[in-house]
Scaffold this motif. Structure first.
Motif, mmCIF file in Angstrom:
data_model
loop_
_atom_site.group_PDB
_atom_site.id
_atom_site.type_symbol
_atom_site.label_atom_id
_atom_site.label_comp_id
_atom_site.label_asym_id
_atom_site.label_seq_id
_atom_site.Cartn_x
_atom_site.Cartn_y
_atom_site.Cartn_z
ATOM 1 N N UNK A 182 10.396 -15.938 13.447
ATOM 2 C CA UNK A 182 9.870 -15.334 12.331
ATOM 3 C C UNK A 182 9.094 -16.156 11.424
ATOM 4 N N UNK A 183 9.834 -17.221 10.954
ATOM 5 C CA UNK A 183 9.599 -18.079 9.936
ATOM 6 C C UNK A 183 8.204 -19.013 10.636
ATOM 7 N N UNK A 184 8.569 -19.286 11.643
ATOM 8 C CA UNK A 184 7.231 -20.083 12.338
ATOM 9 C C UNK A 184 6.104 -19.177 12.524
ATOM 10 N N UNK A 185 6.343 -18.022 12.970
ATOM 11 C CA UNK A 185 5.362 -17.061 13.341
ATOM 12 C C UNK A 185 4.311 -16.724 12.167
ATOM 13 N N UNK A 226 3.995 -4.468 19.896
ATOM 14 C CA UNK A 226 4.091 -3.369 19.049
ATOM 15 C C UNK A 226 4.828 -3.955 17.610
ATOM 16 N N UNK A 227 4.167 -4.032 16.612
ATOM 17 C CA UNK A 227 4.866 -4.686 15.452
ATOM 18 C C UNK A 227 6.031 -3.983 14.946
ATOM 19 N N UNK A 228 6.341 -2.710 15.397
ATOM 20 C CA UNK A 228 7.684 -1.872 14.975
ATOM 21 C C UNK A 228 8.841 -2.444 15.356
ATOM 22 N N UNK A 269 6.300 -11.550 16.634
ATOM 23 C CA UNK A 269 6.563 -11.424 15.330
ATOM 24 C C UNK A 269 4.948 -11.288 14.705
ATOM 25 N N UNK A 270 4.106 -10.921 15.659
ATOM 26 C CA UNK A 270 2.718 -10.501 14.756
ATOM 27 C C UNK A 270 2.765 -9.181 13.938
#
Length: 246
Positions: A72-75, A197-199, A141-142
């Protein structure tokens, strides 16, 4: 009588606790292997190059706390990365500047392109595991929903991975006729629909199922095959074909 200058202390100045830490960490990475390092230390190694001085451990840990995982950090976007702040052992403010944020974003893009190369070495259908790894890295992680289409040739090799639309946290508009029209422009014989799905839950919604049927019908009329619809979430990837939805 003139004041005498204060005598210089013969006591050596105490070194900061992180003195020598960089070389110790590099040595441990060389001898034990990078795979043995925890996520924050792996991040530290990378941050050494963006921030050549000072203690970067607080920044590495703040990044992982803020975003939840190394992936998630890299994204994360450059803008979001630059909101991360930390304090070093002396209480001095440290954070992620524009240069560090760009370096981290570049590392993610390198990883994405490597994954895409792996997915595209053979036909997409025969390298399914590599394809799933690629779409997860691209979309897992969008923060907003993104609808994209993988257009394939007659040998099921990738012609183009195209973002058709970006939307809100729970919706990206899809126009089936535009999806198929683009296939004709590219002389594509088949396609794979992909969205996120960002959820975090990749379970298809009723709207996802209805939209997929519309794209399949529009494509069938022009002899274009829809191989699958993949929904990417932090919890995994859902395949319409494997779920029996198409």
């Amino acid at each position: 009588m003139l004041d005498q200058p204060p005598e210089k202390s013969s006591e050596p100045k105490a070194k900061p606790h992180h003195a020598g830490h960089r070389e110790r960490l590099r040595e441990r990475a060389r001898t034990a292997g990078l795979h043995h390092l925890p996520d924050y230390e792996l991040l530290e190694l990378f941050l050494f190059r963006s921030q050549p001085q000072g203690d970067v451990k607080p920044v590495a840990k703040a990044l992982l706390t803020r975003f939840g995982s190394l992936a998630a950090v890299l994204a994360a976007s450059v803008e979001d990365l630059m909101t991360v702040k930390a304090e070093d052992s002396r209480g001095r403010a440290k954070g992620v500047g524009a240069e560090t944020a760009l370096d981290l974003a570049a590392l993610h893009e390198v990883s994405r392109r490597v994954a895409k190369e792996e997915a595209n070495r053979r036909t997409v259908i025969s390298s399914w595991t590599a394809l799933l790894a690629y779409v997860r890295l691209s979309l897992q992680h969008e923060p907003r929903e993104q609808f994209r289409v993988l257009y394939l040739d007659k040998k099921n090799q990738l012609i183009l991975d195209e973002i058709q639309n970006r939307g809100t946290v729970d919706h990206a508009p899809v126009y089936p006729r535009e999806v198929v029209r683009r296939a004709l422009e590219l002389s594509a014989s088949a396609m794979i629909i992909v969205h996120n799905h960002p959820s975090g839950d990749p379970t298809p919604s009723r709207a996802d199922i209805d939209m997929t049927k519309q794209v399949i019908e529009a494509a069938r009329a022009l002899s274009v095959t829809v191989h699958d619809h993949l929904i990417v979430g932090r919890e995994g990837v859902a395949s319409f074909k494997q779920l029996g939805l198409m």
